[in-house]
Each structure stands twice: as structure tokens, then as C-alpha cells.
Design a protein around this motif. Structure first.
Motif, short mmCIF file in Angstrom:
data_model
loop_
_atom_site.label_atom_id
_atom_site.label_comp_id
_atom_site.label_asym_id
_atom_site.label_seq_id
_atom_site.Cartn_x
_atom_site.Cartn_y
_atom_site.Cartn_z
N LEU A 145 0.90 -1.14 0.18
CA LEU A 145 0.03 -0.18 -0.15
C LEU A 145 0.94 1.21 0.03
N THR A 146 0.44 2.27 -0.98
CA THR A 146 1.37 3.50 -0.90
C THR A 146 0.78 4.16 0.40
N LYS A 147 1.67 5.33 0.61
CA LYS A 147 1.39 6.23 1.86
C LYS A 147 -0.21 6.91 1.66
N GLN A 148 -0.42 7.11 0.47
CA GLN A 148 -1.99 7.66 0.09
C GLN A 148 -2.82 6.67 0.50
N GLU A 149 -2.76 5.63 -0.08
CA GLU A 149 -3.73 4.32 0.22
C GLU A 149 -3.68 4.02 1.54
N ARG A 150 -2.46 3.94 2.12
CA ARG A 150 -2.80 3.62 3.70
C ARG A 150 -3.38 4.48 4.45
N ARG A 151 -3.45 5.83 4.02
CA ARG A 151 -4.30 7.22 4.53
C ARG A 151 -5.84 6.97 4.26
N GLU A 152 -6.09 6.46 2.82
CA GLU A 152 -7.52 6.01 2.68
C GLU A 152 -7.70 4.98 3.69
N SER A 153 -7.16 3.88 3.56
CA SER A 153 -7.70 2.74 4.45
C SER A 153 -8.19 3.36 5.81
N SER A 154 -7.12 4.15 6.36
CA SER A 154 -7.44 4.61 7.95
C SER A 154 -8.63 5.42 7.86
N SER A 155 -8.84 6.14 6.59
CA SER A 155 -10.02 7.08 6.72
C SER A 155 -11.09 6.30 6.84
N GLN A 156 -11.13 5.14 5.97
CA GLN A 156 -12.36 4.27 5.88
C GLN A 156 -12.40 3.30 7.14
N ILE A 157 -11.20 3.21 7.96
CA ILE A 157 -11.63 2.40 9.22
C ILE A 157 -12.07 3.36 10.16
N GLU A 158 -11.57 4.71 10.00
CA GLU A 158 -12.35 5.53 11.23
C GLU A 158 -13.64 5.70 11.06
N LYS A 159 -14.17 5.39 9.92
CA LYS A 159 -15.77 5.73 9.71
C LYS A 159 -16.67 4.38 10.21
N ILE A 160 -15.93 3.43 10.60
CA ILE A 160 -16.69 2.32 10.66
C ILE A 160 -17.33 2.51 12.35
N TRP A 165 -13.26 -3.73 9.27
CA TRP A 165 -13.01 -3.06 7.92
C TRP A 165 -12.34 -4.25 7.14
N PHE A 166 -11.36 -4.94 7.81
CA PHE A 166 -10.83 -6.25 6.94
C PHE A 166 -11.53 -7.10 6.36
N LEU A 167 -12.89 -7.55 7.22
CA LEU A 167 -13.52 -8.38 7.03
C LEU A 167 -14.97 -7.75 6.18
N GLU A 168 -14.64 -6.56 5.86
CA GLU A 168 -15.80 -5.72 4.91
C GLU A 168 -17.19 -5.81 5.53
N ASP A 169 -17.02 -5.75 7.07
CA ASP A 169 -18.18 -5.64 7.70
C ASP A 169 -18.63 -4.18 7.81
N GLU A 170 -19.98 -3.91 7.94
CA GLU A 170 -20.31 -2.45 7.85
C GLU A 170 -20.20 -1.81 9.09
N GLU A 171 -20.17 -2.70 10.30
CA GLU A 171 -20.00 -1.98 11.62
C GLU A 171 -19.52 -3.13 12.44
N VAL A 172 -18.90 -2.44 13.62
CA VAL A 172 -18.26 -3.28 14.59
C VAL A 172 -19.18 -3.95 15.36
N ASP A 173 -19.48 -5.27 15.28
CA ASP A 173 -20.23 -6.22 16.28
C ASP A 173 -19.52 -6.60 17.40
#
Lengths: 447, 232, 522
Positions: free
Chosen positions: A258-273, A340-348
């Protein structure tokens, strides 16, 4: 970037490492999928900028698993990771860990810092951290916690990093890890023996040429890290080499880091969960049991629990210390990353139940009486993780008995906090007392 | 300051109610009313928690008990629940078996069912004075053991005890049938003027009996050659 | 009907509904038409024949989901664990007195509780499932009960007084399950007996359509844990014994033996031994951790500013940037390293226990003396030491057990639990015989001190160097004499126990002191 794309890449990395580099047995299961805890949590640590403490017997892949994960996710050739590792031994100095003065400039009378590779690169590996004397452990506290490194009058701040520290079990020549440092680690995992059949395969297939090495890129990266440019500039240059190494991995190994930008995007996706209500309530219940003391207001290491206390059936009676605020941060970060890794919509609840023991294992100090009851029980995990897992299940049992009522209690508390004239719900569990304290209601249970 | 319970602001009470909840709620309410009646009785009759077992106090207590249960709606199962509640000190802070027995007798006598079964095997306390003035057309079956003065003043009804009783069983009995499967204590049938007592086991001793019959097994032991009626 | 595929489709939804139980994906078996489900060590097995029979009245997914709801709620709600099952069984047995009837009553109660929990707290098709199952006997009664308490029409009608009584039981109040199961069993006792009679006449066991409950539902670890908790929770030894005797065959079939799991079916279960073993597990000492000790070597520890007058040889060239200058140069402060030492082996232990007539028979009532001895045994074995037992009553009449030093827990327990109930005299030759077979073992003696040759014993203890702990019950002239006779010896500790329940704590406290004071070596 398309949804699930980064997750697929991460799965690919997991599979590649698992099949070729870190042969292992799956030991955890979630959503019907089996994973090896050390590898999965290592990947999650790399992606969410976590700090992981890896324990295990000598020679079971503690350091190598961290190196592989760091190398692939951050796209640094293995040789650079090796060259940046801090080995734990008693004669480590600040100059070897963090940085040293530029001797040429010093003789001219100028103070200039030459930062160590360890301080600069985003993948930080401390090998056998418990061999560092306590003074050296104290020295790296701020760096471990925030990525802030200070030497002479200069500061280097890492904008992203993951830390992996390995630790053997207690033996001759080791120290304990000081409590402030151990609390800064998000998770504790064990790197286990893979079993005789897989171990034999490892022996058979040991290679001379490591696929994650690239001497030419390693040389260039070392030159950049040694250079005189500012840290930010160096990182930009290093990213260019990482891009090249990433291409190399893609062509030759079928791996996309993952590039730095991609890692940032992943983090941003993770934070939204977000957390669903069950996970939310359960986590609060867990925290209540680990921080509560009816008599003294909160758990404190120097205050003894009494035998006749009403709450002897809860975890607060079995632990010596209070859970720090880093615990919920670790639970949240890793649970979100896992979802996020498991592509679930929210943490359960399942995510939280899986993660919690690993975030708890190194942070809890159990009372001797409780420890002695558990240490003889049959288990599959080392004692620390086993006890944390048992504690999690114990709280889960209590949670599942009263979850409806608890959710109602939170709902009532929401209104009471906003000054509605409504009495908080009462209950036996410490969480109800904690709710009352939060809304300023008086607790009438006698001390 | 931010509300830490923000995530729960949309939550209402979600639990579904099933008929079981209604049944249990109604049961608890009825029990609470019965308990209140008992507490009122104690307050009036057992001052300083002392109650003397006398003819007049029993009559008075029974009269008060009748008043307390006048408007209560309950079933035989509620009476059994009350007996269990007597055993639990968290529900009844103090137990005086005399008034308790009178109260239960009143409950039985005025219950809607003609046949009442009380399963009291697991109740540790031995209730005294149960069956007081049990009227005709009423059958009371007790599975378990009772205390003193069981069937006292039996007035035409049938009392069956699948267990043992203690002393003064059937005292002052006027008519009706009292059957005890196991044993009885002393002063059995004391002041009894009519009716029958059948005992499956042994009787430790008879009281001063005026009339009626007493059987130990198949054997008639009152009146017989050795035991004659007593005249007060 | 593709049951397997249906399970795969609905399993994630059902798991989420029940808060993610940690059980494997259910399997499909050919099975019987009459029984829907089998549970073995958390593995749910659904009967294909049962499902196919109902397909004309219910949707496939609904059938499978209802069965899964039922099975999972046993795991997640009632009975949840083996201890709860044993507790319910124990209470039911008090009513019906027979093992078969108690097991059925418990099984039925557990079904009612789990299904009612599902109906009230989850979205479930269980009522529909029961509506479509043909039932007789007790199962018919229970279905009528469900109709009443769930409010679903299952075509069974209002029901009789029995249903009315059953419907008043608070099934979902966990704290009241003990009394509830007793009430439940009392009410259904006659039907249970009828059903049993019918089965004996027809020579065919009736079947619960939702599967029977038994020990095979639990793993060996769960059984072990459950027995431990059950031993601690019952009021007396006899209750534990009775329950265990009832379940002995099933436990042995599962491979559970007195010494613990996996010891093979060769060791029959001894209920008394198991009772003390399980209770003693609640009184434990932690295993001694490795002590920290100085290594004797000096290691560089930290830097300090160099001052004129301090040795130049201690300067750290690196951190001093090659300069020898006050204010710039730094020297190493060295400290003695610390590391983990090794433990001296824990001495072996000789347990001397009095089983004369004045002591409690451990096989009839809980004997705190035996429990204390059991705790001592556990503590020493756990720390890698051996244990010998000298159990005496009138030793000169051969009322004694001499067990040599060994590591076998079960053997030690058998020796400790032996009860003679005769006179009280110990043979010092026996003790001497044992003492020479170990290297300076510790001695624990638990007695009421009413020993006929007490003076000889006092004289003997005054000569030996071993650490002796004497725990005696009650206060009498003999105990005073013992205390007086041994008070000059520092290696002898005497404890007078007023409250028997303190014995295990006293024993463990003393052992803890001994272990902490044991020397270490490099």
C-alpha cells in the motif's frame, strides 16, 4: 478506490506470508473464517499504525513475522527493516536507538542530529525489548507512544508508524517491561509453534535468497536515510524507492503493498466504521469491571479490595490495577480495523470479543489468588492471554443475561444526562453505579 | 460537555411481553396484596411480635383475617405462593406461625375452588392452625407436614394431610373429616365434639375428647373401652 | 430438502441473533423423524428426516431456524454450563427421588426455559414448529403450556389445572431456577411416572422431539469445571455424592475419571475423592515464580555528567563526542545486573491425619481436616514436590494407612479420605519409616490432639529438625499440653482452630510462608 479493494490486497498479503514466509496454524476464528492470530493482528497493526508486543519461545518467528508484515505493507525491502531494528540488550544507548550528533558539524561547533534509521522509518521493530534496561525503556516511551523522538534540541515526529516489539518469556538475563511502556502497547500476541508437520516443512523449504530483499533498493534507501535532507524530504524520496519496490513485489511475487496515500485512505475508511449498540454496551460493561471500585471510587494498584465487598463476583475484585484510557482506544482501533478487513459494515460483538483479550492481556495485573486458580487449567494460549480471554467471556456471560436492561439503562442515562427528570435504572453490575456517577445521581448502596 | 450516552438516544424499550409476563405480574400483585393483609393482621394482633394461643385470640384473629381478604381475588395457587413466601425472610421479615395459620385458613375457606391442594413439602416452616373452620363442601389437601392445631375447629370440610402433624391436631373439631397419612403428636382431638380423624401412622397421645371418632390405621381408638368421652 | 444449504444461508443471521455463540457450524445427519436435534460437545446435528417431514407445513428456512434457535439458546441461556445442569438436576431429584425421572424433568425444564427465552427475546419460529409436531404425554402437556404462556394458538386448547400451575412459574428468572425446577417437577411428576411406565410396558423409550439433554452435550473441560463449581455450591457432601453416583456411568463413558480428564476408563470415579479434589481446587497457592537476584556483574546502566576528579576511564566516548570536558563528557554509571535465579526444590511433605472416632467421617460430611490435608497435598504437588500420607486411628491395631512419597494426587487423596473411626494412637515407627524416605520433608499434622500416646509424639517432635505444622481442632487439655511441650522448638508451629472452615486457609498460609522462605541457588 473501489470498496473492498484494499482489503483484498491485505488478504493477499496474509495468504502470501502464510503460505511462503511465516508458516503457521490458524488459531482464531471469526465470521466463519480461520486465521493465525499473530499474523492477522500483525497486519492489522501495520494498517492501523498500532503497537504490537509479540511474545513466544525463541525461534518461533516473532521477529520475522513482524519484519515480513512491515516490509510488505510499507513496501520497504527487508534489508532496510533489518538495518533499522533495535536489538534489546543492556548496553543500548540513546545514540544507538534515537540519534547522534553529526561529528563533523560538532567539531565546527554546530549541533546537528543524525537520526537513526529506527527513528526515521515507519516500520519500527524492537527485538527482545525486555532485555533493554529500565532506563532505556523509559527513554523510548514518548517515541513509542506518539512517534516523537527528541535528541539534543531537535525533534523528529513520525507522521505514520507501526511498532513491533518482541519479547521472550522470562529467563536469565531479562528484565520486566516497565508498566508505562507496556501500557502503550495496543495488543499482545503469541507467536506459536506451528506443530511438527508444518515445522518440518519450514526446515525443508528454508531458502537462501529472501524474496523480500532487494539489495539495490536497500542501498538507495540507506543512502537516503543517511542523507542530509530534512526528514520530510527524505520520506518523499524514500516513498519513490518504495514505489519501485512495490512494483518489484507486484511483478515477481504477485503482491501489492500500500502506498502512503492508500494507507491514509484505508485509515480514513476504518475510522468511519461505527460500533453497533451491542458492541458499544459490551465494551462499556467490560471497562466498568476493570476500573470500578465501590469503596475507593476507582481501582488503584496500592489499594486492597476487601473480602466482604458486594462486588466480589466481578473482575474488579480479581485485578490489582485500573484499566487505562489506552485500553478503549486499542479496542476501538483494532475492532474497527478488523471489521474493515472483513468488509463488515459496523463493529459488532464478535469483533470486540475477539480483539479484547489481546488488548487486555498485557495490561491487567491479576491478584495472586485468582492467578493461582487459573494457572493450572488446561488451555491453548499462554496464561496472560488465556486469563484475558476467560475474563472477556465472563463479562460476556453477564452481558448476555442483562443486555436488554443495560441498553435501556443507557437510554435512560442519555435523557438524565441532558437534565431530564428521570431516575437512572438500578442494577447489580458496576456499570449502573458508573452511570449514576456520570449523571451526578447519588448511589445509595452502603460502603 | 458531550453526552457520553449519545449512541443510545434512539433506544426505546424493546422487550416483547408474552402472556407469561402478565401471569407473573398478576401473581406478584396478588401476592403483594395477600402479604399486606397478613402484615395488617400482625400489626393488630401480634403486638411486640407476641401472640398468645388462646380460644379468644384465634377467633379474633380469624375475624380480622376475614376482613383483610374480603376484597381480594386469588386462587389456590396464590395461597401456596403465600406459604412459600412465609419461608423467605426477605419477603416476610417476621413470621409468627399462629396468625399465619389462621390467615391461611381464612384464605382457604374463602377461596373460589372447592378443592384446594397446597404443596408444602419444600416449605421449612411448619404452619400451625391450618384448616381452622374449614366449611362443608371444601376439601383441603396438604402435601407436606404441618404444625400444631391442624384442623382446629374443623366445620364440615375435609382436610387431608399427606404428611405428619404435631400436637393438638383436630382440637375443637365440630364435624367433617381429617385424614393424616403419617403421625400425630400429643393431645390429638382435644375438645373435639364431632367428625372423624383418620391417622395412617401413630398417635403419640390423645387429648380430652368430647365426641367424634378417631382411627389409628383401621383401628377405632376413640371411643373405645379404654378411652371414654370427656365432659368439660 | 437441502438442509445443508439452508443452514449455510441462515447460519450467519442466526449467529448474530444469538450474539455470536462460539460453536461450530451445525451439521446435518440422516437422523430420525421424531427427533430434530442432537447436541454433542457443542456440535449441533440437525435431523434431515425430521425437517423433511415438516416441509409440507412450514418453510424450510423456518424449520431449520427454529431448531437452531432452540439448540443455541441451550448453549447461550439455559443451562449455559454443566454446573447449572447439575444444580437443576440436583433440585429435581429432591422431588422425584429417581434418576430417570429427575433427568427427564431437568431436560424438560431446560427446554421450557430456553424456548420461552427465545420467544420473548428473539424473533423465532419455535411456536410454529411446536404447533406442527405431534406430541404425546409430557410433551403434549408442555405444548399446551407453551400455548398458554407464549400466547400462540397451537391447537391444544386451554389446558387443565396443571397447565395453570405450570404457567405461574418464573422460567426466565435465573436466580429462581432452583425453586422453579422443583415446582415444575412436582407438578409434572405424575405424568413423568406415567410416561415411564408406558415406555417400560412398550419396551421403547419415548423421545423428546427437540432432543435429549445429557452429559454428551458438554466437553470434558466443561464437565471438570462444572463439577468444581458444583462441589463448592452444594450444601453437603451427600448431595454431591448422590448426584455423582447417578451420573457415574455417563461420566465414565465420556472418559472422565476421578484424577481428572483423560486418565483412561480404568479409574472408576470415587465421589468422595472427587468432592474433596474439586473443593480443594478453590484453595490454591500460586506456583512460586522465579526470584529476581543479583548476578554479581556490573553492567552499564545510565549516563551521568563527568566531573573533574571522577575516573576518566568511565567516560563514554560516544556520548562525550570524543571530548573530555566538564559539561560535555558523560560517564557510564554501572549497576549490578539482575536476573532470574533458580528455585531450590520444594521439600516433600508428609501429611499426618487423624481419622479416629472423634473426627468427622469425610465420606458422610464435609471434613475440614481432610480438606486442609487435601489443600496441603495440592500445594506441594503443584510446586513439584512429593507427598506422603500417614492416616491413623488406632495404629497398633492396624487402623492406619501408610502411603510412601509419590507424585500421584489421586493416590494421596484416597489415603487422606480413608476413615477408621476407632481409637487414637499413632505408631512413631511408621512416621520414622516415612521420614527417612525423603530429604528433610515438611510435616503437616491435623488432629484433635486426643491421642493416647501424645507424650511420645511430643518427645519425637522435639528431636526432629523438620518443619512441623500442627493444626488441632478445639481447645482441650491435650492440645494445651502439646503446645506447651513443643513451644521451645522454632521449627514447630501450632495452630488452634476454633472455626473448622479456617483450616484450609491456615494450612495454605503456613505453606506459603515455607515456600517463600525456601532458599534459592544460582
Amino acid at each position: 478506490m473501489q470498496d473492498g479493494h484494499y482489503q483484498k490486497r491485505l488478504r493477499n498479503m496474509y495468504n502470501y506470508i502464510s503460505d511462503n514466509l511465516y508458516l503457521n496454524r490458524p488459531d482464531i476464528e471469526i465470521k466463519g473464517e480461520k486465521f493465525n492470530s499473530a499474523l492477522l493482528l500483525g497486519l492489522l497493526s501495520a494498517i492501523n499504525r498500532g503497537k504490537e508486543l509479540i511474545i513466544g519461545e525463541p525461534g518461533l518467528g516473532k521477529t520475522t513475522s513482524a519484519e515480513y508484515v512491515g516490509s510488505i505493507v510499507y513496501r520497504y525491502p527487508l534489508g532496510v527493516i533489518w538495518g533499522s531494528e533495535v536489538p534489546g540488550h543492556p548496553e543500548q544507548t540513546e545514540e544507538k536507538i534515537i540519534g547522534r550528533p553529526h561529528l563533523g558539524e560538532l567539531s565546527k561547533g554546530n549541533e546537528k542530529v543524525v537520526w537513526s534509521n529506527f527513528a526515521q522509518i515507519p516500520v519500527k521493530v524492537v527485538d527482545e525489548i525486555n532485555r533493554l534496561p529500565e532506563t532505556k525503556q523509559s527513554m523510548i516511551l514518548n517515541g513509542v507512544d506518539r512517534g516523537n523522538w527528541e535528541y539534543l534540541n531537535e525533534t523528529l515526529i513520525n507522521d505514520e508508524y507501526s511498532l513491533f516489539a518482541t519479547c521472550n518469556y522470562q529467563d536469565r538475563g531479562t528484565n520486566t517491561i516497565i508498566p508505562p511502556l507496556i501500557d502503550r502497547f495496543d495488543i499482545l500476541v503469541e507467536s506459536r509453534h506451528p506443530g511438527p508437520n508444518i515445522a518440518f516443512t519450514i526446515g525443508m523449504e528454508a531458502k537462501r535468497d529472501h524474496p523480500l530483499r532487494h539489495p539495490e533498493y536497500e542501498k538507495r534507501l540507506h543512502e537516503i536515510l543517511r542523507g542530509d535532507e530534512a526528514y520530510e524530504e527524505k520520506m518523499l524520496l524514500a516513498e519513490e524507492i518504495s514505489d519501485l519496490f512495490g512494483e518489484y513485489m507486484k511483478e515477481n511475487l504477485g503482491l501489492e503493498g500500500l502506498t502512503k496515500q492508500e494507507r491514509r485512505e484505508s485509515s480514513s475508511q476504518i475510522e468511519k466504521i461505527g460500533f453497533d449498540l451491542e458492541a458499544n454496551s459490551f465494551t462499556r460493561m467490560m471497562l466498568a469491571e476493570l476500573s470500578f471500585c465501590h469503596k475507593f471510587g476507582q481501582k488503584r494498584s496500592l489499594e486492597q479490595c476487601e473480602e466482604g465487598c458486594h462486588y466480589t463476583g466481578y473482575l474488579c475484585h480479581h485485578v490489582k490495577n485500573c484499566a487505562s484510557n489506552r485500553l478503549p482506544i486499542s479496542i476501538r482501533n483494532y475492532a474497527q480495523t478488523l471489521a474493515w478487513f472483513l468488509e463488515d459494515e459496523e463493529v459488532d460483538l464478535e469483533h470486540v470479543r475477539l480483539i479484547t483479550p489481546y488488548t487486555l492481556a498485557h495490561r491487567i495485573q491479576w491478584k495472586d489468588s485468582y492467578l493461582s486458580k487459573k494457572e493450572g487449567e488446561g488451555r491453548n494460549d499462554p496464561l496472560q492471554i488465556y486469563m484475558a480471554r476467560e475474563a472477556t467471556e465472563e463479562v460476556f456471560k453477564r452481558y448476555s443475561e442483562q443486555r436488554e436492561y443495560l441498553t435501556e439503562a443507557f437510554s435512560v442515562a442519555y435523557r438524565a444526562f441532558d437534565q431530564d427528570e428521570i431516575a437512572p435504572l438500578d442494577g447489580d453490575h458496576p456499570i449502573y453505579e458508573a452511570i449514576k456517577r456520570d449523571i451526578g445521581a447519588k448511589d445509595e448502596k452502603p460502603v | 460537555m458531550k453526552n457520553p450516552f449519545e449512541a443510545f438516544h434512539n433506544i426505546g424499550v424493546r422487550r416483547r411481553e408474552i402472556p407469561l409476563d402478565t401471569i407473573l405480574k398478576s401473581k406478584e400483585e396478588t401476592l403483594a396484596r395477600i402479604l399486606r393483609g397478613y402484615e395488617d393482621l400482625l400489626r393488630n394482633e401480634a403486638k411486640d411480635l407476641v401472640w398468645l394461643m388462646q380460644y379468644s385470640t384465634v377467633i379474633k384473629a380469624y375475624g380480622m383475617a376475614e376482613k383483610r381478604i374480603e376484597e381480594l381475588e386469588y386462587t389456590a395457587e396464590d395461597i401456596e405462593e403465600f406459604c412459600y413466601a412465609l419461608d423467605r425472610s426477605d419477603q416476610i421479615p417476621y413470621l409468627i406461625t399462629g396468625p399465619a395459620g389462621v390467615y391461611i385458613s381464612a384464605l382457604c375457606n374463602y377461596a373460589p375452588e372447592e378443592e384446594i391442594t397446597l404443596n408444602l413439602r419444600d416449605v421449612n416452616v411448619k404452619i400451625n392452625l391450618l384448616g381452622y373452620r374449614l366449611p362443608p363442601n371444601k376439601k383441603l389437601v396438604v402435601n407436606g407436614n404441618l404444625g400444631d392445631f391442624s384442623g382446629i375447629g374443623l366445620d364440615g370440610g375435609e382436610l387431608i394431610v399427606e404428611g405428619s402433624c404435631k400436637n393438638y391436631t383436630g382440637a375443637g373439631m365440630k364435624r367433617g373429616l381429617l385424614t393424616v397419612r403419617h403421625n400425630l403428636g400429643f393431645n390429638t382431638g382435644h375438645g373435639m365434639t364431632g367428625g372423624e380423624i383418620h391417622v395412617g401412622g401413630r398417635i403419640k397421645g390423645l387429648g380430652k375428647i368430647v365426641g367424634g371418632k378417631i382411627f389409628e390405621g383401621d383401628q377405632l381408638i376413640f371411643p373405645n373401652e379404654g378411652v371414654k368421652p370427656y365432659y368439660f | 430438502m437441502e438442509v445443508k444449504k439452508t443452514i449455510e444461508n441462515i447460519w450467519p443471521k442466526v449467529r448474530k441473533k444469538h450474539l455470536f455463540p462460539q460453536i461450530p457450524v451445525p451439521e446435518v445427519v440422516e437422523g430420525e423423524e421424531a427427533v430434530a436435534l442432537e447436541i454433542k460437545s457443542k456440535q449441533l446435528r440437525i435431523s434431515k428426516a425430521f425437517c423433511e417431514k415438516l416441509t409440507h407445513t412450514m418453510k424450510n428456512e423456518d424449520i431449520v431456524e427454529a431448531i437452531l434457535d432452540h439448540g443455541i439458546s441451550h448453549y447461550m441461556y439455559c443451562p449455559w454450563d454443566f454446573h447449572t445442569y447439575l444444580t437443576l438436576y440436583n433440585e429435581a431429584k429432591k422431588v422425584v427421588k429417581k434418576k430417570d425421572l429427575a433427568q427427564r424433568a431437568t431436560s424438560s425444564f431446560v427446554d421450557v426455559v430456553s424456548d420461552t427465552y427465545c420467544v420473548r427475546d428473539k424473533e423465532t419460529k419455535i411456536p410454529e414448529l411446536y404447533k406442527n409436531i405431534r406430541t404425546t404425554g409430557l410433551n403434549e402437556v408442555l405444548t399446551s403450556l407453551y400455548e398458554r404462556i407464549w400466547g400462540f394458538d397451537m391447537g391444544r386448547g386451554r389446558g387443565d389445572e396443571r397447565i395453570s400451575r405450570l404457567s405461574r412459574i418464573p422460567y426466565l428468572e435465573r436466580k429462581r431456577w432452583r425453586e422453579s425446577v422443583k415446582k415444575f417437577t412436582t407438578i409434572i411428576q405424575d405424568i413423568l411416572e406415567e410416561d415411564l411406565e408406558d415406555e417400560q410396558q412398550e419396551n421403547q423409550r419415548g423421545q423428546n422431539p427437540m432432543g435429549e439433554h445429557s452429559l454428551s452435550d458438554y466437553s470434558l473441560e466443561e464437565i471438570d469445571q462444572g463439577l468444581r463449581e458444583f462441589a463448592g455450591s452444594v450444601q453437603d457432601l451427600q448431595q454431591f455424592k448422590e448426584t455423582l453416583e447417578d451420573l457415574k456411568e455417563e461420566l465414565e463413558e465420556q472418559g472422565y475419571a476421578s484424577g481428572g480428564m483423560g486418565r483412561g476408563t480404568g479409574n472408576p470415579i470415587d465421589a468422595d475423592l472427587l468432592y474433596y479434589m474439586k473443593i480443594a481446587e478453590s484453595y490454591t497457592l500460586p506456583i512460586r515464580s522465579l526470584p529476581i537476584e543479583k548476578t554479581g556483574d556490573l553492567y552499564p546502566y545510565s549516563h551521568a555528567p563527568w566531573e573533574v576528579g571522577k575516573p576518566v576511564s568511565h567516560i563514554d566516548v560516544w556520548t562525550s563526542f570524543g571530548k573530555i570536558m566538564p559539561g560535555i563528557s558523560q560517564l557510564w554509571k554501572r549497576k549490578e545486573g539482575e536476573t532470574y535465579g533458580e528455585l531450590e526444590g520444594t521439600p516433600d511433605c508428609l501429611i499426618v491425619i487423624d481419622s479416629s472416632g472423634s473426627m468427622v467421617n469425610p465420606r458422610e460430611r464435609l471434613s475440614h481436616a481432610v480438606l486442609g490435608a487435601a489443600c496441603a497435598c495440592n500445594a506441594y504437588l503443584k510446586n513439584g514436590a512429593r507427598v506422603a500420607v500417614y492416616n491413623f486411628s488406632d495404629a497398633f491395631r492396624d487402623n492406619k494407612v501408610i502411603m510412601d512419597f509419590n507424585y500421584e494426587k489421586e493416590r494421596a487423596y484416597r489415603s487422606i479420605c480413608k476413615y477408621f473411626g476407632g481409637g487414637t494412637a499413632l505408631d512413631l515407627d511408621d512416621i520414622l519409616y516415612l521420614l527417612v524416605r525423603a530429604d528433610n520433608p515438611d510435616i503437616f499434622i491435623i488432629t484433635d490432639m486426643q491421642i493416647t500416646n501424645l507424650e511420645t509424639l511430643i518427645g519425637f517432635f522435639n528431636q526432629i529438625q523438620n518443619r512441623v505444622t500442627a493444626v488441632h481442632l478445639g481447645h482441650n487439655v491435650h492440645s494445651s499440653r502439646f503446645k506447651e511441650g513443643t513451644n521451645k522448638r522454632s521449627n514447630i508451629s501450632v495452630f488452634n482452630v476454633k472455626n473448622k472452615v479456617d483450616i484450609p486457609k491456615i494450612v495454605l498460609g503456613q505453606i506459603n510462608e515455607y515456600l517463600l522462605s525456601s532458599p534459592t541457588r544460582h
